[in-house]
Design a protein around this motif. Structure first.
Motif, mmCIF file in Angstrom:
data_model
loop_
_atom_site.group_PDB
_atom_site.id
_atom_site.type_symbol
_atom_site.label_atom_id
_atom_site.label_comp_id
_atom_site.label_asym_id
_atom_site.label_seq_id
_atom_site.Cartn_x
_atom_site.Cartn_y
_atom_site.Cartn_z
ATOM 1 N N ALA A 167 -1.599 -8.257 -14.548
ATOM 2 C CA ALA A 167 -3.337 -9.168 -14.400
ATOM 3 C C ALA A 167 -3.789 -10.218 -13.689
ATOM 4 O O ALA A 167 -3.169 -10.123 -12.836
ATOM 5 C CB ALA A 167 -3.012 -10.163 -15.998
ATOM 6 N N ASP A 169 -5.177 0.274 -15.051
ATOM 7 C CA ASP A 169 -4.832 -0.446 -15.698
ATOM 8 C C ASP A 169 -4.601 -2.604 -15.742
ATOM 9 O O ASP A 169 -3.534 -2.969 -16.324
ATOM 10 C CB ASP A 169 -3.790 -0.164 -17.134
ATOM 11 N N ILE A 228 -10.600 -4.604 -18.346
ATOM 12 C CA ILE A 228 -9.652 -3.987 -18.098
ATOM 13 C C ILE A 228 -10.368 -2.922 -16.793
ATOM 14 O O ILE A 228 -11.333 -2.371 -17.161
ATOM 15 C CB ILE A 228 -8.697 -3.097 -19.152
ATOM 16 N N MET A 253 1.028 -6.257 -19.792
ATOM 17 C CA MET A 253 0.937 -5.919 -18.557
ATOM 18 C C MET A 253 0.342 -6.533 -17.968
ATOM 19 O O MET A 253 0.935 -7.727 -17.672
ATOM 20 C CB MET A 253 -1.023 -5.577 -19.351
ATOM 21 N N LEU A 299 -5.941 -5.798 -15.972
ATOM 22 C CA LEU A 299 -6.551 -6.583 -16.921
ATOM 23 C C LEU A 299 -7.091 -8.342 -16.346
ATOM 24 O O LEU A 299 -6.631 -8.590 -15.253
ATOM 25 C CB LEU A 299 -5.452 -6.944 -18.228
ATOM 26 N N HIS A 352 -4.236 -3.837 -25.705
ATOM 27 C CA HIS A 352 -5.795 -3.187 -25.684
ATOM 28 C C HIS A 352 -5.832 -1.958 -27.172
ATOM 29 O O HIS A 352 -4.559 -0.733 -26.721
ATOM 30 C CB HIS A 352 -6.497 -3.184 -24.412
#
Length: 117
Positions: free
Chosen positions: A3, A35, A60, A1, A37, A116
């Motif tokens: 970030a 999306d 998020i 993911m 993070l 998540h």
């Protein structure tokens, strides 16, 4: 993911909707960024200090738009003052993370393993 790390308390300010703009000296390579993070860490990261092992996942978000930061946007950025030459990232679709998972904090945009619901 994907970030982005943000120094305490501003990650939490994003998570609760108080901070709606993130101000950076750089822009993402492409938009939108969905999306994303938000990782809150306890110290400013620099070339000399590029990581913080104690980051915490707090939200998020989506970044649909980036524009030149304006003097009228100091409050939305939860900033102490305005300076020219920065970019305001408009944060939307904020989803609070309540489990406080520990996540590595790094500079710029970076990839992390994070599941998540």
């Amino acid at each position: 993911m994907l970030a982005l790390s943000i120094v305490d308390p501003h990650g939490s300010n994003i998570a609760v909707g108080r901070k709606t703009l993130e101000v950076r000296s750089w822009r993402p390579e492409s938009l939108p960024v969905r999306d994303l993070l938000i990782v809150e860490n306890s110290r400013f990261l620099s070339a000399e200090n590029p990581i913080d092992l104690g980051g915490k996942a707090v939200a998020i978000v989506d970044v649909e738009e980036v524009h030149e930061w304006q003097p009228s946007e100091v409050e939305a950025a939860c900033s102490n003052g305005w300076e020219p030459g920065y970019w305001a990232w408009s944060l939307s679709n904020v989803r609070l993370i309540t489990n406080g998972a520990i996540v590595l904090a790094k500079r710029k945009l970076y990839e992390v393993e994070f599941a998540h619901a």
